[in-house]
Design a protein around this motif. Structure first.
Motif, PDB file in Angstrom:
ATOM      1  N   ILE A 280       0.877  -1.170   0.000  1.00  0.00           N
ATOM      2  CA  ILE A 280       0.000   0.000   0.000  1.00  0.00           C
ATOM      3  C   ILE A 280       0.913   1.218   0.000  1.00  0.00           C
ATOM      4  N   PRO A 281       1.021   1.925  -1.115  1.00  0.00           N
ATOM      5  CA  PRO A 281       1.941   3.070  -1.177  1.00  0.00           C
ATOM      6  C   PRO A 281       1.469   4.229  -0.324  1.00  0.00           C
ATOM      7  N   ASP A 282       2.398   5.135  -0.021  1.00  0.00           N
ATOM      8  CA  ASP A 282       2.025   6.332   0.739  1.00  0.00           C
ATOM      9  C   ASP A 282       1.013   7.160  -0.032  1.00  0.00           C
ATOM     10  N   THR A 283       1.255   7.362  -1.331  1.00  0.00           N
ATOM     11  CA  THR A 283       0.336   8.086  -2.200  1.00  0.00           C
ATOM     12  C   THR A 283       0.210   7.323  -3.506  1.00  0.00           C
ATOM     13  N   ASP A 284      -0.850   7.604  -4.227  1.00  0.00           N
ATOM     14  CA  ASP A 284      -1.044   6.979  -5.539  1.00  0.00           C
ATOM     15  C   ASP A 284      -0.209   7.753  -6.556  1.00  0.00           C
ATOM     16  N   PRO A 285       0.834   7.150  -7.119  1.00  0.00           N
ATOM     17  CA  PRO A 285       1.706   7.878  -8.044  1.00  0.00           C
ATOM     18  C   PRO A 285       1.004   8.326  -9.309  1.00  0.00           C
ATOM     19  N   GLU A 286      -0.107   7.678  -9.664  1.00  0.00           N
ATOM     20  CA  GLU A 286      -0.818   8.052 -10.871  1.00  0.00           C
ATOM     21  C   GLU A 286      -2.002   8.976 -10.596  1.00  0.00           C
ATOM     22  N   HIS A 287      -2.183   9.328  -9.342  1.00  0.00           N
ATOM     23  CA  HIS A 287      -3.331  10.161  -8.976  1.00  0.00           C
ATOM     24  C   HIS A 287      -2.881  11.597  -8.801  1.00  0.00           C
ATOM     25  N   PRO A 288      -3.477  12.552  -9.528  1.00  0.00           N
ATOM     26  CA  PRO A 288      -3.046  13.946  -9.432  1.00  0.00           C
ATOM     27  C   PRO A 288      -3.123  14.471  -8.005  1.00  0.00           C
ATOM     28  N   ALA A 289      -2.046  15.114  -7.578  1.00  0.00           N
ATOM     29  CA  ALA A 289      -2.031  15.684  -6.232  1.00  0.00           C
ATOM     30  C   ALA A 289      -3.096  16.754  -6.086  1.00  0.00           C
ATOM     31  N   ALA A 290      -3.360  17.485  -7.162  1.00  0.00           N
ATOM     32  CA  ALA A 290      -4.401  18.511  -7.102  1.00  0.00           C
ATOM     33  C   ALA A 290      -5.759  17.892  -6.812  1.00  0.00           C
ATOM     34  N   TYR A 291      -6.012  16.722  -7.397  1.00  0.00           N
ATOM     35  CA  TYR A 291      -7.274  16.015  -7.164  1.00  0.00           C
ATOM     36  C   TYR A 291      -7.387  15.628  -5.688  1.00  0.00           C
ATOM     37  N   ALA A 292      -6.304  15.096  -5.139  1.00  0.00           N
ATOM     38  CA  ALA A 292      -6.315  14.669  -3.744  1.00  0.00           C
ATOM     39  C   ALA A 292      -6.564  15.855  -2.821  1.00  0.00           C
TER      40      ALA A 292
END
Length: 522
Positions: A280-292
């Protein structure tokens, strides 16, 4: 497949007699208030051959329409199709039997449809969803309505038969909803008991075959990656809102490919998440940080466009995955002067930040989704990611221990990582924390040699209050040598002796290691 041979949908139905004609045609004593039937006779034909033929044709046409109009029917295995056919046949025959007593919308026998779903075993409801059952009901009613001439006693009776079909179909829909609701309630009760058993067993460190069998029903395997969160449940929510929050969380996590096991332990809520992925990664590398960031701040999201709900913010479709902590400044754009604040959504009312359609499981996404379940006035602790059944037990115990240790942390973050309070956990007897301090810190510095230079340097540096000069003098080395060895210790353990908080963790690990090496029987 049987080809349909039915009248054109919407074909005119013979007009009914006028109200004064209807009243005049009824024998005295049989008139009832609101009665619209032209006679006291049933609108259903009394020809058994026509009824048998109509029943067969209704089922054949319904099967054709189910195949043509739904995506799920063709995917059913033959045995499930047979069960559904049996339910549909029972419904059609039940309608024909009941329609024999129908006279008008206010003059008919009580509708009894509960038996329809008793002809199939409980597994029927696991294979075929309620929405699919209602699909089938709707299609059967449409077939009957489009082919009223097959059953009507006369052309004039078709309107009465149509009214009867609508009344009967309504009862079938309510019966289906009741059957599925009762099944869901029973299933939910057993799920809640299983979840409570799982959580309590994991807290107690019991990971035997009995627990593994229970966890398998929640999709856990020996390869599952687990992470746990512990905190006080939100005290401002009633049971209804709390249940809705948990349901939303489960559906969000399921959509991201994960699974959940939640239960209360004493006055705390324990939420265990599982992932079939390797980690389970710390963050989704393919998910835009702006979206999060936009999700976390409650922005309105549509068609890939982010519209913050507060004035002065902009819009963006930035896809740079820079991480959740730097997301606050990662999206900006042209000011939308005409922005109108969106109406409060159900998600906003529930305190649910939601998840974007393409988001995957990560510690960041799970933390954001689970936080609305906890009381904002109390700490929330997060265990480490671990694999398998033993790992699930470890992360639950670590999160629970971290929660109890959080009171000793100033400006406690939410969520608090259990590894950040290893010394505090060890102080009140947390064996897992003590072993982790020994194995992951002291043993790494020791490197099977109690007199190695890195261990000696870290020990002297910490015991001398973080003084480079005193450490260098004690070890008879240059201060730069001390600096080099301290950097080497960071590479080995991940903890920095020059940081006050991390120095405390290292110092605790050193003392545990020294005591345990001197007293191996402890």
């Amino acid at each position: 497949m049987v080809a349909e041979n039915i009248p054109q949908h919407g074909a005119p139905i013979p007009a009914q007699p006028a109200a004064h004609e209807l009243a005049q045609s009824q024998p005295s004593g049989l008139q009832s208030s609101g009665s619209q039937s032209p006679s006291s006779a049933s609108p259903l034909t009394d020809d058994p051959d026509r009824i048998a033929t109509a029943t067969k044709r209704y089922l054949e046409i319904s099967e054709n329409r189910l195949s043509a109009q739904t995506d799920w029917y063709t995917e059913l295995v033959p045995s499930d199709k047979a069960l559904l056919h049996m339910v549909c046949e029972t419904a059609v025959r039940g309608f024909i039997t009941w329609a024999q007593s129908y006279r008008s919308p206010r003059d008919y026998a009580p509708v009894s449809t509960g038996h329809i779903f008793l002809v199939a075993p409980v597994e029927f409801m696991r294979s075929i969803k309620l929405s699919q059952t209602l699909d089938a009901t709707r299609i059967i009613v449409e077939v009957i309505v489009d082919n009223l001439d097959m059953l009507a006693s006369s052309g004039a009776a078709q309107q009465d038969l149509l009214n009867a079909a609508l009344i009967y179909s309504r009862s079938v829909a309510f019966s289906a909803a009741e059957v599925y609701a009762n099944a869901a309630e029973v299933h939910g009760t057993w799920d809640a008991r299983d979840e409570a058993f799982v959580i309590e067993s994991l807290i107690g460190g019991e990971t035997g075959t009995s627990l593994q069998a229970r966890m398998t029903s929640f999709r856990w395997t020996s390869q599952t990656q687990s992470i746990a969160f512990v905190g006080k449940p939100d005290s401002t929510s009633g049971e209804l809102r709390a249940g809705m929050k948990q349901d939303r969380l489960r559906r969000h996590v399921s959509a991201m490919g994960g699974f959940v096991c939640m239960s209360q332990h004493q006055d705390l809520l324990v939420a265990l998440f599982g992932s079939p992925e390797q980690g389970i990664p710390d963050t989704d590398p393919e998910h835009p940080a702006a979206y999060a960031h936009a999700l976390a701040s409650g922005a309105t999201i549509s068609a890939g466009r982010i519209t913050p709900t507060s004035s002065g913010s902009g819009t963006s479709t930035d896809s740079d995955a820079t991480g959740a902590h730097s997301a606050a400044g990662s999206y900006s754009g042209e000011h939308n002067a005409t922005h109108v604040a969106a109406q409060p959504s159900l998600d906003a009312m529930l305190g649910d930040a939601g998840a974007s359609p393409d988001e995957r499981l990560s510690i960041d996404s799970l933390s954001r989704l689970v936080m609305p379940l906890f009381d904002a006035q109390h700490p929330v602790c997060m265990g480490p990611v671990r694999q398998g059944f033993e790992g699930a037990s470890y992360t639950v115990r670590a999160a629970l221990g971290g929660y109890h240790a959080a009171s000793a942390i100033a400006n406690c973050p939410r969520p608090l990582a259990s590894n950040d309070v290893l010394p505090e956990r060890a102080l009140f007897g947390d064996a897992d924390a003590r072993n982790e301090l020994y194995n992951d810190i002291y043993a790494m510095l020791k490197q099977n040699n109690e007199k190695n230079s890195v261990l000696a340097t870290v020990k002297a540096y910490l015991f001398n209050g973080g003084s480079l000069d005193k450490t260098a003098q004690e070890l008879s080395v240059h201060p730069n040598t001390v600096r080099y060895r301290l950097r080497r210790s960071v590479d080995l353990t991940g903890w920095d002796p020059t940081d006050p908080r991390e120095a405390y963790v290292l110092l605790t690990a050193l003392k545990i290691g020294m005591i345990q090496d001197s007293n191996p029987d402890l």
